[in-house]
Enzyme design. Sequence first.
Site, short mmCIF file in Angstrom:
data_model
loop_
_atom_site.label_atom_id
_atom_site.label_comp_id
_atom_site.label_asym_id
_atom_site.label_seq_id
_atom_site.Cartn_x
_atom_site.Cartn_y
_atom_site.Cartn_z
N GLU A 1 1.29 -9.64 11.43
CA GLU A 1 1.11 -9.27 10.02
C GLU A 1 2.47 -9.01 9.38
OE1 GLU A 1 -1.24 -5.72 9.59
OE2 GLU A 1 -1.43 -5.95 7.40
N ASP B 1 0.79 -1.24 0.00
CA ASP B 1 0.00 0.00 0.00
C ASP B 1 0.82 1.29 0.00
OD1 ASP B 1 -1.74 -2.08 0.44
OD2 ASP B 1 -2.78 -1.14 2.10
C1 DGY Z 1 -6.36 -1.76 3.70
O1 DGY Z 1 -7.53 -1.52 3.85
O2 DGY Z 1 -5.47 -1.29 4.40
C2 DGY Z 1 -5.95 -2.73 2.69
O3 DGY Z 1 -4.58 -2.84 2.61
C3 DGY Z 1 -6.56 -2.46 1.35
O4 DGY Z 1 -6.38 -3.62 0.66
#
Ligand code: DGY
Length: 425
Positions: free
Chosen positions: A385, A161
């Site tokens: 995670e 992200d």
């Molecule tokens: C989030 O919502 O943070 C996710 O990474 C989107 O896929």
Amino acid sequence: MTTKQGLDDRARRILTQNDRGGYTVPTDGLYPYQWNWDSAFAAYGFAQFDTARAWQEFYWLFKGQWDDGMVPHILFHRTDPGYFPGPDVWGCNGPIPSSGISQPPVAATFMRKVLEKDPQAGLAHVAELFPKLMAWHKWFMDWRLDRGAVCVTHPWEAGRDNAPDWDKAMAAIDPVGVGEYTRRDTSHVDASMRPTKYDYDRYIWLVQLGRSLNWDQAALLEKNPFRVADPTLTFTLLRAHRDLKVMGQAIGADTSLIDSWITTLEAGAKTLWNEEVGCFDARNAHTGEFSGVLSNASFLCWLAGVDHPRMRAHLTRILAAVPYGIPSLDPAHPEFDAKRYWRGPTWAVMNTLIGFGLEDEGLTGEADELRAQTCKAIARHGFAEYFDPLDGSPAGGGSFTWTAAVWLGWAGRSAAAVENEGVLG
Ligand code: DGY
């Protein structure tokens, strides 16, 4: 006392607890839906003890496939108000409420691994799922190529992200009119481990743009200012094509189209080479400009069957410099931030994909080292995670499906090798 057996049991329990009856959520709370690439990892984890359940994961994923072949990055099987942006924000019309973008296509790669665990019964599943995978891979080839490399149209599509790869392309967006919204991620996880508001405004602005164009790919191609050729998508799709071809041959399907896709992506991968930094890098498809970033996605080259001596040199340097696997950003980069998501932390899942590539390339010493480092992070700090690559401390969500899955399939294999370091009792 932590033992290998105890960790295996915990990993299986995490998968079972995150199972929502056919599909698996990445973790309760923070990510309450089916995520595309998380799901392929989940199948790999289940395949270590329950192959029938592993196949289910793929069927549930493809339930959400659009008519044009796209497989969305999130499937909102059951609405959960704890997540933003939900189905009402995306405004998509697929067979299942979903997001409007895709994610790294690792399903074929893990399906092949599940098939290896279940060679007899598995062929019938492959025969059923093969046309769906073909349609999805074709969608990428039709809509996402730039000079043969595969582009992302939203940072979430790469799965990475807030990677610095996107910084320049994100800076070109003025998120005017994005309006008020309430983030949910920072109520589950400390804000210092998540993307900033600056990034989030642009994520939401891009979602609003897609929605305003009814997620029409031709319109998006024309109007979307964010289009970046990405090592994650390019290398995972190239690898996935190769795995799809092997599965196609196993069921007697015509695989000639896949051959042409492989040739295209092999040429495309070369266009990601940034000679200045000496690595595979993201490249802005609109401006031609490189990001100047050595990320963990750069190291997916071997997964795709692509080698380069300078990547080997980076690998040696980083494995020696950092104790817990390949960080999401080169620790020598000025933006390196050990706890902030894709700007520094180490991800067990990326280490796994990199490790598969190293094993295939015959770099077994490096593969063993990377697996042992990942094993130590999980054994010492649990199924997080992601992890701080310098001290291994856990970050982001806990009880994470994909971390549990790669423990069972890959990282746990190093347990004996790390025992004498006092990691396991
Ligand atoms: C989030 O919502 O943070 C996710 O990474 C989107 O896929």
